[in-house]
Scaffold this active site. Structure first.
Site, PDB file in Angstrom:
ATOM      1  N   LYS A 102       3.832  -9.394   1.928  1.00 50.56           N
ATOM      2  CA  LYS A 102       4.570  -8.675   0.886  1.00 50.56           C
ATOM      3  C   LYS A 102       5.827  -9.460   0.491  1.00 50.56           C
ATOM      4  CE  LYS A 102       2.633  -4.311   2.373  1.00 50.56           C
ATOM      5  NZ  LYS A 102       2.749  -3.132   3.260  1.00 50.56           N
ATOM      6  N   GLN A 111       6.809   0.111   7.056  1.00 53.35           N
ATOM      7  CA  GLN A 111       5.475  -0.316   7.478  1.00 53.35           C
ATOM      8  C   GLN A 111       4.967   0.619   8.583  1.00 53.35           C
ATOM      9  OE1 GLN A 111       3.692  -2.933   6.007  1.00 53.35           O
ATOM     10  NE2 GLN A 111       2.018  -2.134   7.243  1.00 53.35           N
ATOM     11  N   ASP A 124       5.857   2.963  -2.056  1.00 55.03           N
ATOM     12  CA  ASP A 124       4.527   3.142  -1.449  1.00 55.03           C
ATOM     13  C   ASP A 124       3.898   4.459  -1.926  1.00 55.03           C
ATOM     14  OD1 ASP A 124       3.421   1.142   0.108  1.00 55.03           O
ATOM     15  OD2 ASP A 124       4.535   1.686   1.918  1.00 55.03           O
TER      16      ASP A 124
END
Ligand code: NAP
Length: 294
Positions: free
Chosen positions: A54, A98, A121
C-alpha cells in the site's frame, strides 16, 4: 494476454495513471498531495506485506504515506488514543488499520472509533450503513475494485444472475449489495457455509464471485459454461520450484475453470491489484472532500 483473462494488473495500472495525473494537478495548484496513513500492530508477515504494498502504491501515484508500527503488546487504550490522534491530524486525509489486531484488542471498537470521513477502508458502521442505503460513502476496497474491474472489462450486469460465495463484511456482503444496486441491476444470490446444494446455485451464475478463503474450492463442475468468474481468494502455497519458495493461488481451480469460463480473473494479477488501487481512489476522494464535503 488471452482476452478471456480479466487483467487486473493492467487495469489497475491504468487507474493509477489517472490518479497520478490528478495528484500532480493538485500539487501544481499548491494543494498538498493526498496523505494515507496505515497502522500495523504486531508482527504478522502477511499484514506487513500488505502495508508495504500500500505504501509503495501511494508513492507510485505521488501520494504521501505514513505507517504507524506498534508492538503486539499495544493496549486497547493506546490504540484508541492513536485513532483519536489520527482523526484530529489535519495532514492525514485517510487511514487504515491493518487487520487482524491482536486478540486482546476489540477490533470492532477500534474500527468504529475511526472518523468516517477518514475511513478509506469503508469499515466503520457509518460507511457500511451509508453504503447499504446507497448514500455517499467509502466503499470497501475489494468490492469497489471488483466493480471497477467489471465496468472496465465491459461485463454486462443488467438482469444477470450473480452468485457471491462468502458473506464477510469486507468482501461478500458489500459485493452482494453493490451488484444489486440500481444501475448495476444484477439479481444476486449470496452463499455461505450453510448454503445447501451449492453447485446447483453456482451453476446458475452468469457472474460468479468466489470469496470464501478455500484454495481451489470452485471447480469446473460448479461453473456454467460461458460464465464470468471473479476469484477473490489469496492463498500462499509452498512451491520449491518458484524463486520465492511459494506461489499465490485463489479460491478457484483456475486451470480447469478457465477452460469453460468466458472471462476469468487470474490470481495473482486479478482482484489483488484492484484492491490496492481502490484504496488510493478512496484516499483521493477523502483529500478532495468528495464523499464528505470538507
Ligand atoms: P472470511 O471472512 O473468512 O469469509 C469467508 C466466507 O466464506 C464466509 O462467509 C463463510 O461462510 C464462507 N464459506 C466458508 N466455507 C464455505 C463453504 N464451504 N461453502 C460456502 N461458503 C463458505 O473471508 P474474506 O475475508 O471474505 O476473504 C475471502 C478470501 O478472499 C480469502 O482467501 C482472503 O484472503 C481473500 N481476500 C482477498 C482480497 C484481495 O484483495 N484479493 C481482499 C480480501 C480478502 P460463513 O459466513 O457461514 O462462515
Amino acid at each position: 494476454m488471452d482476452n478471456k483473462i480479466i487483467d487486473g494488473k493492467a487495469i489497475s495500472e491504468q487507474i493509477k495513471k489517472e490518479i497520478a495525473a490528478e495528484v500532480a494537478g493538485m500539487i501544481d495548484k499548491g494543494i498538498a498531495a493526498p496523505h494515507l496513513a496505515a497502522v500495523i500492530v504486531g508482527d504478522d508477515g502477511a499484514s506487513k506485506t500488505y502495508v508495504a504494498s500500500k505504501e509503495k502504491a501511494c508513492h507510485s501515484v505521488g501520494m504521501t504515506s505514513s505507517v504507524y508500527r506498534l508492538p503486539e503488546s499495544t493496549s486497547e487504550k493506546e490504540m484508541l488514543d492513536l485513532v483519536a490522534f489520527l482523526n484530529n491530524d489535519p495532514e492525514i486525509d485517510g487511514y487504515i488499520i491493518q487487520l487482524p489486531l491482536p486478540k486482546h484488542i476489540d477490533e470492532d471498537k477500534i474500527i468504529d472509533a475511526i472518523d468516517p470521513k477518514k475511513d478509506v477502508d469503508g469499515f466503520t458502521s457509518v460507511n457500511a450503513g451509508r453504503m447499504q442505503l446507497g448514500l455517499p460513502c467509502f466503499v470497501p476496497a475489494t468490492p469497489n475494485g471488483i466493480m471497477e474491474l467489471v465496468k472496465r472489462s465491459g461485463i454486462e450486469t443488467v438482469g444477470k444472475n450473480v452468485v457471491v460465495l462468502g458473506r464477510s463484511n469486507i468482501v461478500g456482503t458489500p459485493m452482494a449489495i453493490l451488484m444489486s444496486r440500481k444501475g448495476i441491476d444484477a439479481t444476486v444470490t449470496l452463499c455461505h457455509s450453510r448454503t445447501k446444494s451449492l453447485p446447483d446455485i453456482t451453476r446458475q451464475a452468469d457472474i460468479l464471485v468466489a470469496a470464501i478463503g478455500k484454495q481451489g474450492f470452485v471447480t469446473a463442475d460448479m461453473v456454467k459454461p460461458g460464465a464470468v468468474v471473479i476469484d477473490v481468494g489469496i492463498h500462499r502455497i509452498d512451491d520449491p520450484t518458484s524463486p520465492k519458495g511459494y506461489k499465490i493461488m485463489g479460491d478457484v481451480d483456475y486451470d480447469e475453470v478457465a477452460k469453460i469460463a468466458s472471462k476469468i480473473t487470474p490470481v495473482p494479477g486479478g482482484v489483488g491489484p484492484m484492491t490496492i488501487v481502490s484504496l488510493l481512489q478512496n484516499t483521493l476522494k477523502a483529500a478532495k472532500g468528495e464523499v464528505y464535503p470538507k
